[in-house]
Design an enzyme around this catalytic site. Structure first.
Site, PDB file in Angstrom:
ATOM      1  CD1 TRP A 295      -2.236  -1.937   1.534  1.00 30.43           C
ATOM      2  CD2 TRP A 295      -2.766  -1.252  -0.342  1.00 30.43           C
ATOM      3  NE1 TRP A 295      -3.644  -3.139   0.913  1.00 30.43           N
ATOM      4  CE2 TRP A 295      -3.604  -1.716  -0.050  1.00 30.43           C
ATOM      5  CE3 TRP A 295      -3.249  -0.040  -1.837  1.00 30.43           C
ATOM      6  CZ2 TRP A 295      -4.847  -2.799  -1.024  1.00 30.43           C
ATOM      7  CZ3 TRP A 295      -4.101  -0.415  -2.465  1.00 30.43           C
ATOM      8  CH2 TRP A 295      -5.441  -1.419  -2.184  1.00 30.43           C
TER       9      TRP A 295
ATOM     10  CG  ASP B  74      -3.929   4.183   3.813  1.00 32.31           C
ATOM     11  OD1 ASP B  74      -4.207   4.028   4.317  1.00 32.31           O
ATOM     12  OD2 ASP B  74      -3.231   3.185   2.106  1.00 32.31           O
TER      13      ASP B  74
ATOM     14  CE  LYS C  81      -9.740  -3.102   2.960  1.00 33.61           C
ATOM     15  NZ  LYS C  81      -8.581  -1.620   2.809  1.00 33.61           N
TER      16      LYS C  81
HETATM   17  C1  LIG Z   1      -7.575  -1.406   1.652  1.00 35.17           C
HETATM   18  C2  LIG Z   1      -6.731  -1.084   1.360  1.00 35.17           C
HETATM   19  C3  LIG Z   1      -6.530   0.475   0.341  1.00 35.17           C
HETATM   20  C4  LIG Z   1      -7.837   1.113  -1.428  1.00 35.17           C
HETATM   21  O1  LIG Z   1      -8.258   1.592  -0.666  1.00 35.17           O
HETATM   22  P1  LIG Z   1      -9.695   1.778  -1.816  1.00 35.17           P
HETATM   23  O2  LIG Z   1     -10.801   1.437  -1.237  1.00 35.17           O
HETATM   24  O3  LIG Z   1      -9.471   0.486  -2.380  1.00 35.17           O
HETATM   25  O4  LIG Z   1      -9.587   2.634  -2.278  1.00 35.17           O
HETATM   26  C5  LIG Z   1      -5.584   1.791   0.694  1.00 35.17           C
HETATM   27  N1  LIG Z   1      -4.914   1.249   1.676  1.00 35.17           N
HETATM   28  C6  LIG Z   1      -4.449   0.540   2.479  1.00 35.17           C
HETATM   29  C7  LIG Z   1      -3.774   0.374   3.763  1.00 35.17           C
HETATM   30  C8  LIG Z   1      -5.781  -0.133   2.608  1.00 35.17           C
HETATM   31  O5  LIG Z   1      -5.673  -1.590   3.482  1.00 35.17           O
END
Ligand SMILES: *Cc1c(COP(=O)(O)O)cnc(C)c1O
Length: 360
Positions: free
Chosen positions: A102, A172, A196
């Site tokens: 990521w 993030d 999530k």
């Molecule tokens: C799932 C995830 C993403 C991607 O998220 P989207 O909703 O598909 O844009 C980005 N960063 C992390 C840490 C994630 O777990």
């Protein structure tokens, strides 16, 4: 009706009481005669739903008053572009810490909008740890320092908040937000997709210190300009109304569990149960360094990978689904977000023992 133990990395399991309440309120929300999906986002019903969701999120995370809470769309992948567009603020570059899949995506996207200095990388170790803070080569004039708090695919999590001096820290937190308390005041910006640990896909949460907004690149789409979104209470464009409603129910559920300190204790118990078992036997292997192991996403491998298919099939037969690891790393991954009950992890560990006894 049968509900499985769903170990999906995302979209992921939601608390059953939340789903039941949403079902009960589906056709007629609080006597309005409408489903939340059918409401005007500017009407009194939905305005109240959105305000309550924001207030609950602020309460759970103890968000200081000088931070804006924004409900956006596009997920964390869109934020990977929206962040540099808004946060470069006249600086030539930003610092990024590379800890896995990521962060790599964030870095690649940011390069379209400005300079990126990869100040530290865990690539050499196969992304199984977080580079020690002392090794980071931060640029003093960076616009911000970007981290991925929890690498959902690799299962590597920060168990400390890095001190980056006066430069805003941007995180993030898609897969760890609300899993435990965080000191929001140590961050310039926190972002994450909802699917999530918060609610349905389609909602993105952004928490940003208000003095950092208002200097977006001229090319920034209005709907992605934090200042425009903040000035319009996240209703410059139509927000993902139903996702915000479900998020509000999840926030209420979290509060009823005792808030983030209580959910952290619960999450630590679940993770310890799984990691402790992984560490007792060479039949399974947990690749991540102990001090960086994720509380939310637990990747593991079978020593004999030819048994992967049989392991997954047996798990599914016992009502445990989505345990297959991400295609980029293989093996298994158990995602055990807030909504995963302790019983789910207990069932998984019991099955792992049973499988080892049969095949070990
Ligand atoms: C799932 C995830 C993403 C991607 O998220 P989207 O909703 O598909 O844009 C980005 N960063 C992390 C840490 C994630 O777990």
């Amino acid at each position: 009706m049968t509900r499985v133990f769903n170990f999906s990395a995302g979209p992921a399991a939601l608390p059953e009481p939340v789903l039941r309440q949403a079902a009960a309120e589906m056709l007629d929300w609080h006597g309005s005669g409408m489903s939340v999906m059918e409401m005007s986002h500017r009407g009194p019903e939905f305005t109240a739903i959105a305000a309550e969701a924001e207030a609950l999120l602020r309460e759970l995370l103890a968000v200081p008053a000088h931070y804006n809470v924004l409900f956006m769309q596009g997920g964390a992948i869109a934020e990977n572009a929206i962040v540099p567009m808004n946060m470069l603020r006249g600086h030539a570059s930003a610092d990024y810490i590379d800890t896995g899949e990521w962060s790599k995506k964030s870095i690649k996207e940011a390069r379209k909008y400005g300079g990126v200095n990869v100040a530290a990388s865990a690539a050499a170790g196969g992304y199984t740890s977080i580079p020690a803070r002392e090794t980071w080569r931060l640029a003093p004039d960076a616009a911000y320092v970007h981290i991925c708090s929890n690498e959902t695919i690799g299962g590597v999590e920060y168990h400390f908040t890095p001190d980056v001096g006066g430069v805003p820290l941007v995180a993030d937190m898609s897969s760890s937000i609300l899993s435990r308390p965080v000191d929001v005041s140590k961050y310039g910006l926190i972002y994450g997709g909802a699917q999530k640990n918060i609610g349905p896909a389609g909602l993105t949460i952004v928490i940003v210190r208000e003095d950092l907004i208002g200097q977006a690149l001229p090319c920034t789409p209005s709907a992605f300009d934090y200042k425009v979104v903040a000035d319009n209470d996240s209703m410059y464009n139509t927000p993902p109304t139903y996702a915000i409603y479900i998020a509000g129910l999840v926030f209420n559920w979290l509060k009823a569990q005792g808030g983030l300190p209580a959910i952290e204790a619960h999450n630590r118990r679940k993770a310890a149960l799984l990691y402790d078992h992984l560490d007792t036997t060479p039949f399974y292997r947990a690749p991540v360094a102990r001090e960086c192991r994720s509380l939310m996403n637990v990747p593991f491998k079978l020593a004999d990978e030819s048994l992967d298919g049989a392991f997954l099939k047996g798990a599914e037969a016992r009502g445990m689904v989505q345990l297959k690891g991400h295609r980029s790393v293989g093996g298994m991954r158990a995602s055990i977000y807030n909504a995963m009950p302790l019983e789910g992890v207990q069932a998984l560990v019991a099955y792992m023992k049973e499988f080892e006894a049969q095949h070990g």
